[in-house]
Design an enzyme around this catalytic site. Structure first.
Site, PDB file in Angstrom:
ATOM      1  N   ARG A   1       0.812  -1.213   0.000  1.00  0.00           N
ATOM      2  CA  ARG A   1       0.000   0.000   0.000  1.00  0.00           C
ATOM      3  C   ARG A   1       0.841   1.257   0.000  1.00  0.00           C
ATOM      4  NH1 ARG A   1      -5.052  -1.587   3.844  1.00  0.00           N
ATOM      5  NH2 ARG A   1      -5.875  -3.171   2.474  1.00  0.00           N
TER       6      ARG A   1
ATOM      7  N   THR B   1     -20.099   4.660  14.682  1.00  0.00           N
ATOM      8  CA  THR B   1     -18.868   5.447  14.590  1.00  0.00           C
ATOM      9  C   THR B   1     -19.196   6.924  14.452  1.00  0.00           C
ATOM     10  OG1 THR B   1     -16.790   5.742  13.383  1.00  0.00           O
ATOM     11  CG2 THR B   1     -18.735   5.315  12.063  1.00  0.00           C
TER      12      THR B   1
ATOM     13  N   LYS C   1     -17.373   8.517  10.240  1.00  0.00           N
ATOM     14  CA  LYS C   1     -17.827   8.448   8.850  1.00  0.00           C
ATOM     15  C   LYS C   1     -18.876   9.548   8.607  1.00  0.00           C
ATOM     16  CE  LYS C   1     -16.605   3.547   8.904  1.00  0.00           C
ATOM     17  NZ  LYS C   1     -15.252   3.609   8.383  1.00  0.00           N
TER      18      LYS C   1
ATOM     19  N   THR D   1      -6.592   7.186  26.833  1.00  0.00           N
ATOM     20  CA  THR D   1      -7.034   8.573  26.968  1.00  0.00           C
ATOM     21  C   THR D   1      -8.351   8.767  26.216  1.00  0.00           C
ATOM     22  OG1 THR D   1      -4.734   9.304  27.092  1.00  0.00           O
ATOM     23  CG2 THR D   1      -6.378  10.979  26.572  1.00  0.00           C
TER      24      THR D   1
END
Lengths: 408, 408
Positions: free
Chosen positions: B23, B247, B250, B280
């Site tokens: 990649r 999430t 997105k 954290t």
């Protein structure tokens, strides 16, 4: 969900509660420019002003006007989220620049950003056995949960050696198959015990037994070394550590983690580690803020001096007053309590009666029976704040019948 | 590091390279207010203007002026990082408010923020076997890497059922020990195949065999349902899913992940999941930006309509032109290529010659032999941009000898 399932979830929490380690998250709001002061939102809806004594924003960089400016500028230029994984549109120029800066900080070829220090440890250690078949990991007994998670994920041979114990480590290395790949995983600063690893000696053993070295410097980067490269920089040992792991979420005042290493290691982790590949990259503005923060701390030895001075001042005052201070070489000042209920009680009283916020540190963060209060004085904690703290502790220690050395 | 180690790291990457799946991260900078336009920083130091066709900032919320304002305001008020784990000074009022908002969105008692969607899946699924001893997980064959990581971490009995195949799932449920706890883990929208799970039927099976349901809605929240609650909201099924995972990275344009569930489940995960406890917390400004974004999308059905219209327009044009479009029910438009080298080549040509950025999707993101280009039209992708894309694809498909259905 059936009642049977519900009961199991409730029972799991009851166990936690019975052990006196049920966690109540304090709802606070940091006040930018006024750190360590903050507002505490109480359950009854009222608000109190408090002093934070347990933040890992060790240097107060989270309120640095320069860092804030960098974040806001990047948000204005590039928007909020990155919109993708590193491979799928989520590599921005900010990420590239920050990785170059971190590589330079640690004098390595390359650095690799992750979404957190936890993920950096878990993803990197977790993929090592895939790259090095037959790997045997030697792990310090006090290593952080994220390292343990990574090593467990690697499903390789592992030996846990006694905390900072070179003899025990050598015994384990000597006993291992000389032909298998080996990796010694340890931290530089152990955050809960406030002690430091014998890095040089560990590297000597690594050389002797041909092991790789992996050092977690999350509680040291930004704070030690002439440029904030960590304990390994301070001790001139960065080139002897194969993989340095760090965080942007503590001294650098942002969020995110990273590793720094040579090109081959970084390229392998980048190409194979699930926790790196399959997740949205850090927001451009996070990378921008961190970049500014790293650059600032690189040229701010005076901040490091001030930070150590404050920590030293508190440690000296507490020790002189007979409190059971743990460790004596770092910026972290833990006080042993040794009981989860008393530890929670002491913390509650400090907060409720004195507006002093020091979260109790209980199991599983530390072993049972070593519960503690942990203070992290920043350059912004004043003498007056320390006066208040000492006064409050006097009362709290008495209330909970905690031990104190008799002082002359 | 000895040469032997170095060779092993190099060899690991060589394998990736040999399989045509090495990649190269494109260094881009999104230009706020100009999305999907961006600047591409090329390796030779020059810069090109490009159109991003592969972002998961599906609705372009990452450049919403309101979201940006919320982020900047929170940075000004609270600083950058949170400074601690959720338990140790890292719970701010922003986190609390966002969790309340997400719980409300999914009509659950509670929500729990994590640092990413990946971590939410891994930490939650990973801790389930600790809470439910003897757990047997039933996992869709196309589940995301983070769910696989979580299930693997749980080290429990697991059965992988054929993708979206109810018969295979029922066969597995029937064959399992009726007395052990069970959990069915699946996604609502599968991002790479652009298809949707039969949620109602899965929930029916869960009821029949007394299994818990865990649904990953990361490619659906913000985009489906009257208020952006996801496919489960659209289909009126939110109350039948025990754990909804989502999430913020997105459609909501930020970073971070979460689960929403009843109080008992959330409290158990909060108290026991390592990946939640020892990291954290998200920056206050991230929570503030996400809060704004969720609130906006809740009352913006017109944006969802516009988004689907754009995706439909592209899918129709590509299908009519004979391209092998995968799936037909979501906002994602993948084109099958079926070869990693051609996929990379096609992507490179699109970028170099046409300024069109669609990252190749290769193994391990999709199975070998199903490599593809994956387009994600946002409300900001115009007809003119689609004209350009169709023209470029015509050339690229010809160059790489890729298959296309003959069109009248």
């Amino acid at each position: 969900m059936s009642n049977k399932y519900r009961d199991q979830f409730i029972r799991a929490v009851d166990t936690v509660r019975d052990e006196g380690r049920y966690r109540i998250f304090r709802d606070v709001r940091r006040r930018c420019g006024d750190f360590p002061k903050a507002t505490w939102f109480k359950d009854d809806g009222s608000e109190n002003e408090i002093t934070i004594w347990c933040s890992n924003d060790y240097m107060g960089m989270g309120q640095s006007p320069c860092v804030i400016e960098a974040v806001k500028q990047a948000v204005d230029r590039a928007g909020t989220g990155s919109g993708g994984t590193r491979n799928i549109s989520g590599t921005t120029h900010y990420h590239v620049q920050l990785e170059q800066e971190l590589a330079e900080l640690h004098q390595k070829d390359k650095a690799l950003l992750m979404t957190s220090g936890y993920v950096a440890n878990e993803a990197t250690l977790g993929v090592m056995s895939k790259i090095l078949p037959g790997l045997h990991v030697f792990s310090d007994a006090m290593n952080h949960a994220s390292m343990i998670a990574g090593i467990s994920r690697a499903r390789c041979e592992k030996t846990i050696f006694k905390h900072n114990d070179l003899e025990d480590l050598e015994r384990a290395l000597k006993a291992a198959d000389p032909h298998v790949p080996k990796l010694i995983a340890f931290e530089s600063v152990y955050s809960m015990d406030a002690d430091i690893a014998p890095i040089k000696e560990i590297c000597d053993l690594a050389d002797k037994y041909n092991a790789l070295t992996y050092c977690d410097e999350v509680h040291a980067v930004g704070m030690y070394g002439p440029r904030g490269g960590g304990i390994a920089e301070r001790d001139g040992l960065m080139d002897r550590i194969d993989i340095i792991q760090g965080t942007l979420a503590k001294a650098f005042g942002m969020i995110g983690g990273y590793i720094a290493a040579n090109t081959d290691i970084i390229d392998a982790v980048r190409s194979l580690a699930s926790g790196f590949i399959f997740t949205t990259s850090l927001p451009p503005s996070t990378a921008a803020g961190a970049l500014r923060s790293v650059k600032i701390l690189k040229i701010s030895p005076h901040l490091r001096t001030q930070h150590q001075e404050r920590a030293g001042a508190l440690r000296t005052r507490l020790t002189r007053a007979g409190y059971p201070v743990i460790g004596n070489e770092t910026h972290i000042v833990p006080l042993m309590v040794g009981d989860p209920i008393a530890c929670q009680g002491a913390s509650d009283t400090l907060l409720n009666d004195y507006g002093i916020y020091a979260q109790p540190i209980n199991f599983p963060t530390v072993p049972k029976g070593t519960e503690r209060l942990r203070f992290t004085p920043s350059p912004f904690h004043t003498d007056a704040m320390m006066d208040e703290l000492l006064l409050a502790l006097e009362h709290v220690w008495h209330t909970y019948g905690l031990k104190r050395r008799r002082v002359a």
